[in-house]
Design an enzyme around this catalytic site. Structure first.
Site, PDB file in Angstrom:
ATOM      1  N   GLU A  65       0.821  -1.223   0.000  1.00 33.19           N
ATOM      2  CA  GLU A  65       0.000   0.000   0.000  1.00 33.19           C
ATOM      3  C   GLU A  65       0.847   1.262   0.000  1.00 33.19           C
ATOM      4  O   GLU A  65       0.554   2.219  -0.727  1.00 33.19           O
ATOM      5  CB  GLU A  65      -0.965   0.006   1.195  1.00 33.19           C
ATOM      6  CG  GLU A  65      -2.160  -0.915   1.050  1.00 33.19           C
ATOM      7  CD  GLU A  65      -1.854  -2.372   1.377  1.00 33.19           C
ATOM      8  OE1 GLU A  65      -0.706  -2.664   1.792  1.00 33.19           O
ATOM      9  OE2 GLU A  65      -2.746  -3.216   1.223  1.00 33.19           O
ATOM     10  N   HIS A 134     -10.889  -4.756   9.726  1.00 36.01           N
ATOM     11  CA  HIS A 134     -11.554  -4.602   8.418  1.00 36.01           C
ATOM     12  C   HIS A 134     -12.876  -3.864   8.561  1.00 36.01           C
ATOM     13  O   HIS A 134     -13.785  -4.062   7.756  1.00 36.01           O
ATOM     14  CB  HIS A 134     -11.822  -5.967   7.769  1.00 36.01           C
ATOM     15  CG  HIS A 134     -10.601  -6.650   7.241  1.00 36.01           C
ATOM     16  ND1 HIS A 134      -9.677  -7.243   8.053  1.00 36.01           N
ATOM     17  CD2 HIS A 134     -10.155  -6.830   5.966  1.00 36.01           C
ATOM     18  CE1 HIS A 134      -8.716  -7.784   7.310  1.00 36.01           C
ATOM     19  NE2 HIS A 134      -8.976  -7.533   6.040  1.00 36.01           N
TER      20      HIS A 134
END
Ligand SMILES: Cc1ncc(C[n+]2csc(CCOP(=O)(O)OP(=O)(O)O)c2C)c(N)n1
Lengths: 331, 332
Positions: A65, A134
């Site tokens: 990322e 998440h």
């Protein structure tokens, strides 16, 4: 929105349509991220794009990322218009230096010479039974940083119009999509349209109380407003749509009109979006308020897995309804 | 080269001119930095600066292998890179003093000089902060078919940052025209790199299949030779490269780092200055090869010194930005 619009799209389809239209319009627009090409992301939001635009423009990256967000910054500075895909909003933590110290500051630090026309698309929202890593809604973090713009669409219509604006913007823009909303349907014009940043949308007009709600919480607030109607309380629901720039004027005017305000946002309540908006309203409408501005956000806990626990961590139609009724002192 | 064949004399003359130009550039960096030290000592400069003295051959050898539209990214120790890529000393000094005439209108300062006109994407005060930017610029160059190359300068301290390995992996997978230049001046701030760096440095890049090379960073001819080859290869689609330049900074980590004996000895510093100085090495070679004489090199020194004095004067006399500028350019 024009009356003639009948066509309905899901939120995911609206996002995809905005991307496809912008990629057709401007060959500099490209997408990169994990599993964005053939897989079309785990949420299938991007399916079909690689078939139309090829792997040169819809690019699968390694699971890096920070690395590919950094590439996005450099590519944006030098002539591309990247849309970087961060699968879960929880993973923005990995991109923080690239966004906060690089993307957000390049324009200012260079005395206005370099620009970073880049979009980061990512998700927010709990109740998907995905547990603590998440499920978070971390949009307040980026809203805190000068140089970034932060967008929180709450309907398919807004998603398409705001994403097009984001892609055409000359600045780094972070676009948060509620992953629970991808299947939500709503009217979306087939033609090209954009929605300006910093313009709140009155999702429902009312007189007795203002519910300021963002992203996932807009549907919750609208549900609460329906319940409030039944007990004779007329609620106005306002969606700022962008946390920065923020349409302070519309929020303050509504607060002055109704005199009571609840701010609902799925981020953590502490030091979050609700705190900022509540203080804007308190400063701007203090003498017209009949009660302190109330804030409702995610509980100050890591999001738990067990459904019975997870469900109490975020505001619901019912909790917003109860809070509004109490604020209006009607039981 | 597409030029017509040249006589041997012309070739020799161009070569001589090229080395003399590099000599002048290295002198410019050295004297620029001496002025910076002076400005700091005289309390004319706000904040700190990280001097590049001792490392001049790296920036010059590499930037001389670049086109003016090629990209570079730089570091907190970035003055040398900016000058080597073509920035003007007067506007650099103005930036260091926070003046409106500076490259960033005084908003960037010593650690953030950026200049689109010379392909300078910006110096970066986050260690390894620009590795993504440089690699992204290489992605643009490849996608837009501009034939540009991006050079990413960083100190060996950046080898500790994971993002470097993320982007090298991507650059190799996508065959991007980017050169990662690791300037190993032996110290991560105040700590010898051997205490922070396991294993073999080039092997880290080689593990991704990235072409790697090591070079004596005090020898501008060696740096330039290898840089030319790597840049050419990247420009021709050969993908990224990693170049380790072994070098040394003569001064402290920053201008205020005066007492250094707790991390390195005066003898060590002296050894590098007398035996491994990039300016001395090049001038000795130029004289030995009869490409220049001492008088020419002296003249260059005094010309550059005058230029630097004028540039400092320009910056000292330049005006500050109006305070209303503070909110300008937050957004484009
Ligand atoms: C991410 C980050 N961590 C720490 C620092 C503080 N810092 C500034 S320079 C430096 C040492 C850098 O060493 P190196 O990369 O070898 O470059 P050099 O100073 O030797 O040129 C450190 C630790 C920083 N600027 N950024």
């Amino acid at each position: 929105m024009p009356e003639a619009v009948q066509r309905e799209l899901t939120f995911a389809q609206a996002v995809r349509e905005a991307l496809a239209e912008e990629m057709r319009r401007d060959s500099r627009v490209c997408i990169f991220g994990e599993d964005v090409a053939e897989a079309g992301t785990p949420f299938k939001v991007l399916s079909g794009l690689v078939e139309e635009f090829g792997t040169e423009r819809v690019i699968d990256t390694p699971i890096s990322e920070a690395g590919f967000t950094g590439l996005g910054v450099g590519a944006a500075m030098t002539g591309l218009r990247p849309v970087v895909d961060i699968m879960f909003g929880d993973f923005i933590t990995l991109t923080m230096d690239q966004m906060v110290n690089q993307a957000a500051k390049v324009h200012y630090m260079s005395g206005g010479k370099w620009k970073v026309p880049m979009v980061m698309r990512t998700t927010l929202g709990a109740t998907r039974r995905s547990a603590a890593q998440h499920s978070q809604s971390l949009h307040a973090w980026f809203s805190h940083v000068p140089g970034l713009k932060v967008v929180l669409p709450s309907t398919p219509y807004d998603a398409k119009g705001l994403l097009k604006t984001a892609i055409r913007d000359e600045n780094p823009v972070v676009f948060f999509e509620d992953k629970m909303m991808y299947k939500l349907k709503g009217p979306v014009p087939a033609e090209d349209y954009t929605i300006p940043f910093g313009v709140a949308d009155v999702k429902r007009a009312g007189d007795d109380i203002t519910l300021v709600a963002t992203s996932s919480m807009v549907q919750v607030a609208l549900g609460a407003a329906t319940l409030l109607d039944e007990v004779g309380i007329s609620a106005e629901v306002i969606d700022p749509r962008t946390t920065w720039p923020l349409d302070e004027k519309t929020l303050i005017e509504s607060a002055k009109k109704t005199s009571r305000v609840i701010v609902v946002d799925e981020g953590y309540g502490r030091y979050g979006v609700t705190a900022e908006i509540a203080s804007v309203i308190a400063e701007g409408a203090f003498y017209d308020l009949d009660a302190p501005v109330k804030r409702m956000g995610a509980m100050h806990v890591p999001i738990p897995f067990s459904p019975v626990l997870e469900d109490v961590t975020v505001p619901t139609e019912h909790t917003v309804f109860e809070a509004a009724r109490a604020l209006c002192r009607r039981s | 080269m597409t030029m017509a064949a040249q006589s041997p004399e012309t070739v020799a003359r161009t070569a001589a001119e090229q080395w003399i130009r590099m000599y002048r550039k290295m002198v410019s960096i050295r004297l620029f930095e001496e002025q910076v030290n002076e400005l700091y000592t005289r309390a004319l400069m706000p904040g700190l600066a990280h001097l590049y003295i001792g490392e001049e051959a790296v920036a010059v050898g590499i930037c001389e292998a670049l086109r003016s539209d090629d990209y570079i990214t730089s570091t907190h120790r970035g003055h040398g890179h900016c000058l080597a890529k073509g920035a003007a000393p007067d506007r650099m000094f103005a930036e260091l003093l926070g003046k409106e005439a500076g490259y960033c209108r005084g908003k960037g300062g010593s650690m953030h000089i950026a200049d689109p006109d010379t392909g300078n994407l910006g110096a970066n005060a986050i260690v390894a902060g620009s590795v993504g930017i440089a690699t992204g610029a290489a992605l643009s160059a490849k996608r837009l078919k501009t034939n540009q190359v991006a050079v990413c300068f960083f100190g060996e301290g950046a080898l500790g940052q994971g993002v470097l390995y993320e982007v090298m992996n991507i650059a190799q997978l996508w065959k991007l025209p980017v050169i990662y230049v690791c300037e190993n001046n032996l110290y991560n701030e105040y700590t010898h790199y051997s205490e922070t760096t396991a294993g073999d440095i080039p092997a880290r890049a080689a593990a991704f299949g990235v072409q790697t090379a090591s070079v004596d960073g005090q020898d501008v001819r060696a740096v330039h030779g290898i840089a030319t080859r790597l840049v050419q290869n990247a420009r021709n689609g050969g993908g990224p490269a990693f170049l380790l330049c072994n070098t040394y900074r003569y001064h402290g980590h920053h201008v205020g780092d005066i007492n250094r004996e707790y991390y390195r000895s005066k003898e060590e510093e002296q050894r590098w200055k007398t035996e491994r100085d990039p300016l001395k090495l090049l001038s000795a070679w130029l004289i030995d090869q009869k490409l220049a004489d001492a008088a020419l090199l002296d003249r260059i020194q005094s010309e550059v010194r005058k230029e630097m004095e004028a540039a400092v004067k320009f910056a000292v006399e330049a005006h500050y930005p109006g305070v209303e500028e503070v909110e300008q350019d937050v957004y484009a």
